[in-house]
Structures are given as C-alpha cells and as structure tokens.
Design a protein around this motif. Sequence first.
Motif, PDB file in Angstrom:
ATOM      1  N   THR A 193       0.940  -1.190  -0.039  1.00  0.00           N
ATOM      2  CA  THR A 193       0.000   0.127   0.090  1.00  0.00           C
ATOM      3  C   THR A 193       0.945   1.170   0.288  1.00  0.00           C
ATOM      4  OG1 THR A 193      -0.209   0.505   2.362  1.00  0.00           O
ATOM      5  CG2 THR A 193      -1.500  -1.435   1.394  1.00  0.00           C
ATOM      6  N   GLU A 194       0.214   2.368  -0.113  1.00  0.00           N
ATOM      7  CA  GLU A 194       0.974   3.604   0.025  1.00  0.00           C
ATOM      8  C   GLU A 194       1.617   3.805   1.434  1.00  0.00           C
ATOM      9  OE1 GLU A 194      -3.302   5.018  -0.165  1.00  0.00           O
ATOM     10  OE2 GLU A 194      -2.224   3.428  -1.060  1.00  0.00           O
ATOM     11  N   ARG A 195       1.243   3.168   2.144  1.00  0.00           N
ATOM     12  CA  ARG A 195       1.380   3.169   3.831  1.00  0.00           C
ATOM     13  C   ARG A 195       2.454   2.169   3.998  1.00  0.00           C
ATOM     14  NH1 ARG A 195      -3.523   3.709   7.854  1.00  0.00           N
ATOM     15  NH2 ARG A 195      -1.777   4.129   9.094  1.00  0.00           N
ATOM     16  N   GLY A 196       2.883   1.477   3.034  1.00  0.00           N
ATOM     17  CA  GLY A 196       4.108   0.458   3.093  1.00  0.00           C
ATOM     18  C   GLY A 196       3.440  -0.948   3.083  1.00  0.00           C
ATOM     19  N   ARG A 197       4.093  -2.130   3.432  1.00  0.00           N
ATOM     20  CA  ARG A 197       3.474  -3.330   3.332  1.00  0.00           C
ATOM     21  C   ARG A 197       2.892  -3.429   4.775  1.00  0.00           C
ATOM     22  NH1 ARG A 197       7.202  -7.992   1.968  1.00  0.00           N
ATOM     23  NH2 ARG A 197       8.302  -7.354   3.597  1.00  0.00           N
ATOM     24  N   LEU A 198       1.566  -4.073   4.423  1.00  0.00           N
ATOM     25  CA  LEU A 198       0.760  -4.484   5.531  1.00  0.00           C
ATOM     26  C   LEU A 198       0.409  -5.845   5.379  1.00  0.00           C
ATOM     27  CD1 LEU A 198      -1.672  -1.334   5.575  1.00  0.00           C
ATOM     28  CD2 LEU A 198       0.433  -1.734   7.088  1.00  0.00           C
ATOM     29  N   LEU A 199       0.392  -6.571   6.719  1.00  0.00           N
ATOM     30  CA  LEU A 199      -0.394  -7.804   6.789  1.00  0.00           C
ATOM     31  C   LEU A 199      -1.879  -7.385   7.379  1.00  0.00           C
ATOM     32  CD1 LEU A 199       0.608 -10.792   6.416  1.00  0.00           C
ATOM     33  CD2 LEU A 199       0.797 -10.887   9.154  1.00  0.00           C
ATOM     34  N   ILE A 200      -2.701  -8.254   6.529  1.00  0.00           N
ATOM     35  CA  ILE A 200      -4.158  -8.169   7.054  1.00  0.00           C
ATOM     36  C   ILE A 200      -4.689  -9.440   7.706  1.00  0.00           C
ATOM     37  CG2 ILE A 200      -6.328  -7.193   6.340  1.00  0.00           C
ATOM     38  CD1 ILE A 200      -4.399  -5.283   5.811  1.00  0.00           C
ATOM     39  N   VAL A 201      -5.139  -9.244   8.866  1.00  0.00           N
ATOM     40  CA  VAL A 201      -5.660 -10.277   9.645  1.00  0.00           C
ATOM     41  C   VAL A 201      -6.760 -10.084  10.253  1.00  0.00           C
ATOM     42  CG1 VAL A 201      -4.281  -9.592  11.782  1.00  0.00           C
ATOM     43  CG2 VAL A 201      -4.689 -12.350  11.249  1.00  0.00           C
ATOM     44  N   ALA A 202      -7.576 -11.016  10.208  1.00  0.00           N
ATOM     45  CA  ALA A 202      -9.007 -11.171  10.750  1.00  0.00           C
ATOM     46  C   ALA A 202      -9.521 -12.263  11.821  1.00  0.00           C
ATOM     47  CB  ALA A 202     -10.091 -10.972   9.570  1.00  0.00           C
ATOM     48  N   GLY A 203     -10.281 -11.885  12.816  1.00  0.00           N
ATOM     49  CA  GLY A 203     -10.623 -13.140  13.833  1.00  0.00           C
ATOM     50  C   GLY A 203     -12.042 -13.489  14.146  1.00  0.00           C
ATOM     51  N   LEU A 204     -12.149 -14.198  14.794  1.00  0.00           N
ATOM     52  CA  LEU A 204     -13.568 -14.678  15.197  1.00  0.00           C
ATOM     53  C   LEU A 204     -14.278 -13.699  16.122  1.00  0.00           C
ATOM     54  CD1 LEU A 204     -13.217 -18.486  15.889  1.00  0.00           C
ATOM     55  CD2 LEU A 204     -14.263 -17.353  14.190  1.00  0.00           C
ATOM     56  N   ASP A 205     -13.603 -12.535  16.702  1.00  0.00           N
ATOM     57  CA  ASP A 205     -14.226 -11.518  17.309  1.00  0.00           C
ATOM     58  C   ASP A 205     -14.777 -10.541  16.445  1.00  0.00           C
ATOM     59  OD1 ASP A 205     -11.914 -10.700  16.521  1.00  0.00           O
ATOM     60  OD2 ASP A 205     -11.185  -9.756  18.526  1.00  0.00           O
ATOM     61  N   GLY A 206     -14.621 -10.639  15.089  1.00  0.00           N
ATOM     62  CA  GLY A 206     -14.958  -9.640  14.312  1.00  0.00           C
ATOM     63  C   GLY A 206     -13.793  -8.529  13.831  1.00  0.00           C
ATOM     64  N   ARG A 207     -12.759  -8.555  14.355  1.00  0.00           N
ATOM     65  CA  ARG A 207     -11.905  -7.253  14.154  1.00  0.00           C
ATOM     66  C   ARG A 207     -11.050  -7.600  12.573  1.00  0.00           C
ATOM     67  NH1 ARG A 207      -8.224  -6.593  19.078  1.00  0.00           N
ATOM     68  NH2 ARG A 207      -8.432  -8.616  19.319  1.00  0.00           N
ATOM     69  N   THR A 236      -7.397  -6.184  11.156  1.00  0.00           N
ATOM     70  CA  THR A 236      -6.222  -5.516  11.392  1.00  0.00           C
ATOM     71  C   THR A 236      -5.596  -5.639  10.578  1.00  0.00           C
ATOM     72  OG1 THR A 236      -6.924  -5.999  13.952  1.00  0.00           O
ATOM     73  CG2 THR A 236      -4.823  -4.964  13.431  1.00  0.00           C
ATOM     74  N   ALA A 237      -4.852  -4.362  10.296  1.00  0.00           N
ATOM     75  CA  ALA A 237      -3.553  -4.130   9.500  1.00  0.00           C
ATOM     76  C   ALA A 237      -2.345  -3.913  10.304  1.00  0.00           C
ATOM     77  CB  ALA A 237      -3.864  -3.065   8.412  1.00  0.00           C
ATOM     78  N   ILE A 238      -1.355  -4.886  10.219  1.00  0.00           N
ATOM     79  CA  ILE A 238      -0.230  -4.770  10.631  1.00  0.00           C
ATOM     80  C   ILE A 238       1.011  -4.475  10.016  1.00  0.00           C
ATOM     81  CG2 ILE A 238       1.457  -6.102  12.451  1.00  0.00           C
ATOM     82  CD1 ILE A 238      -0.819  -8.179  12.858  1.00  0.00           C
ATOM     83  N   ASN A 239       1.703  -3.315  10.396  1.00  0.00           N
ATOM     84  CA  ASN A 239       3.120  -2.955   9.834  1.00  0.00           C
ATOM     85  C   ASN A 239       4.070  -4.093   9.903  1.00  0.00           C
ATOM     86  OD1 ASN A 239       2.598   0.095   8.946  1.00  0.00           O
ATOM     87  ND2 ASN A 239       2.238  -0.096  11.313  1.00  0.00           N
ATOM     88  N   VAL A 240       4.602  -4.544   8.859  1.00  0.00           N
ATOM     89  CA  VAL A 240       5.754  -5.508   8.956  1.00  0.00           C
ATOM     90  C   VAL A 240       6.933  -5.239   8.531  1.00  0.00           C
ATOM     91  CG1 VAL A 240       4.002  -7.237   7.712  1.00  0.00           C
ATOM     92  CG2 VAL A 240       5.717  -6.082   6.215  1.00  0.00           C
ATOM     93  N   ASP A 241       7.403  -3.638   8.108  1.00  0.00           N
ATOM     94  CA  ASP A 241       8.691  -3.349   7.888  1.00  0.00           C
ATOM     95  C   ASP A 241       8.949  -2.135   8.839  1.00  0.00           C
ATOM     96  OD1 ASP A 241       9.236  -5.378   5.834  1.00  0.00           O
ATOM     97  OD2 ASP A 241       7.932  -4.007   4.527  1.00  0.00           O
ATOM     98  N   GLY A 242      10.320  -1.851   8.898  1.00  0.00           N
ATOM     99  CA  GLY A 242      10.756  -0.594   9.793  1.00  0.00           C
ATOM    100  C   GLY A 242      10.344  -0.524  11.211  1.00  0.00           C
TER     101      GLY A 242
END
Length: 421
Positions: free
Chosen positions: A216-230, A232-238
């Motif tokens: 993304t324009e914000r850098g690389r993100l790891l998108i994860v989702a769970g059984l609580d309905g959330r 989340t995009a997690i930064n992976v670099d820097g």
Amino acid sequence: MFHVKQSDRDSGRGTSWVDAMPSLFHVKQWPGKRRRAGLLLALVAAVPLLVACDVADQPDGWAAPTLDPVEPETRLIAPTGEDQVVAVQLLDGNLGSAVWEFPDDDGNFPGLDGEIEPVAFYADPVWVESTDEWLLAGYSDGALYAVRRDGESARLVFDSEDRFVADLVVDGTRVYLADTGYRVYAVDIEQPGEAVWIWDGGSDLQIWGGPALVDTERGRLLIVAGLDGRITAINVDGDLAGRSAWQIEIESGIAGSIGATDGLVFVGGLDRTLYGLDAATGAQIWATEASHWLWGTPLIRDGVIYTTDLRGNVYAIDALTGARRWLQPFAVGDRIRAQPLYVEHESGESGILVIVARGGMIHQLNATDGSPLRQFQLEGAKDLMANAILRDDRILVSDEDGVLYAVLLGANQAVRLYPQN
C-alpha cells in the motif's frame, strides 16, 4: 456495518455471537502441553459446515495437497488425515507411493529430538525455495516445522503457545503465522526459535483465516481477521513493524481467509456479508450480502471474486464495485469449504470454475455466467473440505481420511491416486 477502531477493543464488550452458540460435539483432546481454554473444535461446532454429533465426525485437518514445485509432474505433498503429511511419488500418473511421511508411524523424524505428539494439519504446506524445505504448521502441538524436500531431515523452526489453523504467509525467508491465541508472529526461518516481532490482539477468541500481505502507499501491511470480528492491518517493515496500522470491526466473527488484489482486501463474515476494503486505510469501498455465513477463501481472478457461502451458493462479484457478475448465484445444494478452482479453457473461451462440495459432488461451471457444464459424484470420498489443485487435465482432491483422487476434466471419471487400494 462496522466502525473504525484506533486501538484494541474494550474488554467490556457484550456477549459475542460465538458465546451464544452451543457446542454440538465433544472436543478431541490431545496429549502434550497445556493450552488455553476455547479450543478450535469447540468453536467449530458453532458452524453449520461441521455439524456433527461425535468425535468420529470431527475433521482431522483440511490442509490441501500441494504440487512439488521442483518435480510437479511426479511428486506432491499431501496430508493423510491420520496426523501425518506424506510426500507422494506418482507412478505412470495414476498411482502414488509414499517417499516419506512426517512424522513416521512412531512419531519421529530424522533431525528432530524426541517424539512428536499427534498432529493435525489445517494450514496448507508451503515450499521455501531458498532453503528447499516444506513448512508444515502443526495444529495440536502449535509447532512450525521445516522438512527438507527430499525427506532427509526436519527441524523445529518455531513453537507457539497455542495452535495453528490459519494458512501461512511466506515472504522470502520470513514467514507470518497467526495462532489460535490471537497472536501473529514474524519468524525468520534461517534464524529459528525467536520471533522477529509479535503482535498480540488481546482476544479470548481465535484466528482461523489466513492473513494477506499487501503493498500500500503506507508500506507493506499484513491484514488479519479473527472470530471476534476485528480486521487489523499490521505493519511488517521498519520501526513500526509489529504495530497496527488500522483496525475495524464488524458485527460478527470472521472465520475465512483474506483475499487481496490491486490495493483492495476482501473479507467475508459470519454476518453473511462480503466486504471490499481499502488496504491502506480499512475504509469500506463496498459490501454485498450472501444468503448465509461466509467462511471459504475467496478466489480472485481477472477482477472477479468467486466465493461461496455455507448454504452452498456460489457467487461471482466484481472486485472493484461489489456488483454481482452472474444473474443469480449457482446453488450447489451442499456445504462448501474448499476454495473455488479456476481452470483456463484451452480454446480461449470462458474459464471453468470448479466447485468441490463437502459431500463429494464436483461441479464445473462457466466462469462468465455461472451456468453448469458438468457435475461428477466422487463415490467413496469422505468429506471433501480441502482445497483442490489442478495438475494437467486433472483435478486433485483429498478427503478427510487423506485419500487422494484425480478427477478428469471433461469426463465423469476419477482415479484413486493414494493410498493404493
């Protein structure tokens, strides 16, 4: 349908959808180290796909067979349904024999110290080219193993405090793992033992669906989702690696894997809704409703999302707008967990969409309009839940017992590849 969250959810949130669901069968107990409450199968009982009344009906993992990238014509890796993964050598294309099994019948494997406790495999095997190893994530022991492609030895790469259901994301020698303790780990497989960083979602529920790594324009993100309905995009670099970039929440759990393409991510929820989100911000671009819960992994092909619901309907959805591409969904009439499989048509005409239903019916559809082309009942198969793969003109599918079949495209014919009768 959802709201943006700038931090972890409040601990005082009310009763969730999963809290209200009764358990429909007993939980299989595994020996070994203690785990936190809320095991996978106790929650799976809430999902109609896995409705059952006793332990014998519980799935022993749904990891898919995977072609060997070095020898795709003659070898593949397949979970057996009996707490093992086996390397299968194909003989004359119709029969297969075991080259190695992980672990062996005594729970051992060269290179590993001590006996390996019973392992079920839900995450698909992943090959790492730079080390020539298969990554295998065990559910019951919460361990990530690297097994040499030739089966000569294996090593323990990482040991989680919980269990692995979600598919792995591999980026070079780094692998991202989401466990049932609602944590995500970044692990360098060349430096095993410790995580490069850990993200802790702070939830009593679990993560089942595979994350997606997006640029993304914000850098690389790891998108994860769970059984609580959330979601989340997690930064992976820097310097921000392992920290949330954005987070949103929908009104029900998310059990399926994330799909992504062209700056968008796609998430199906148990609220019967498929969401198209901006990968950089989490902003909703569109949402479209299905007739039942969405769990399966969406397939994205040529700007179209092919997805299924737990009532057995198949949808084609425009990835940019969320509009339906077919006049109506195709109704399979059975539960589906396996991801749709797209097959190119030799003549250049519309591709073929292959849908594998749990009860053994395999449907071939016109991918352009959803019209049926052919259907074939795979007799003798027990619960087809793993994703199918394509090898030449054959669809390879594995059932819950680990029996591997090859179904010929364009003909009502199937061959049992492994184990031999």
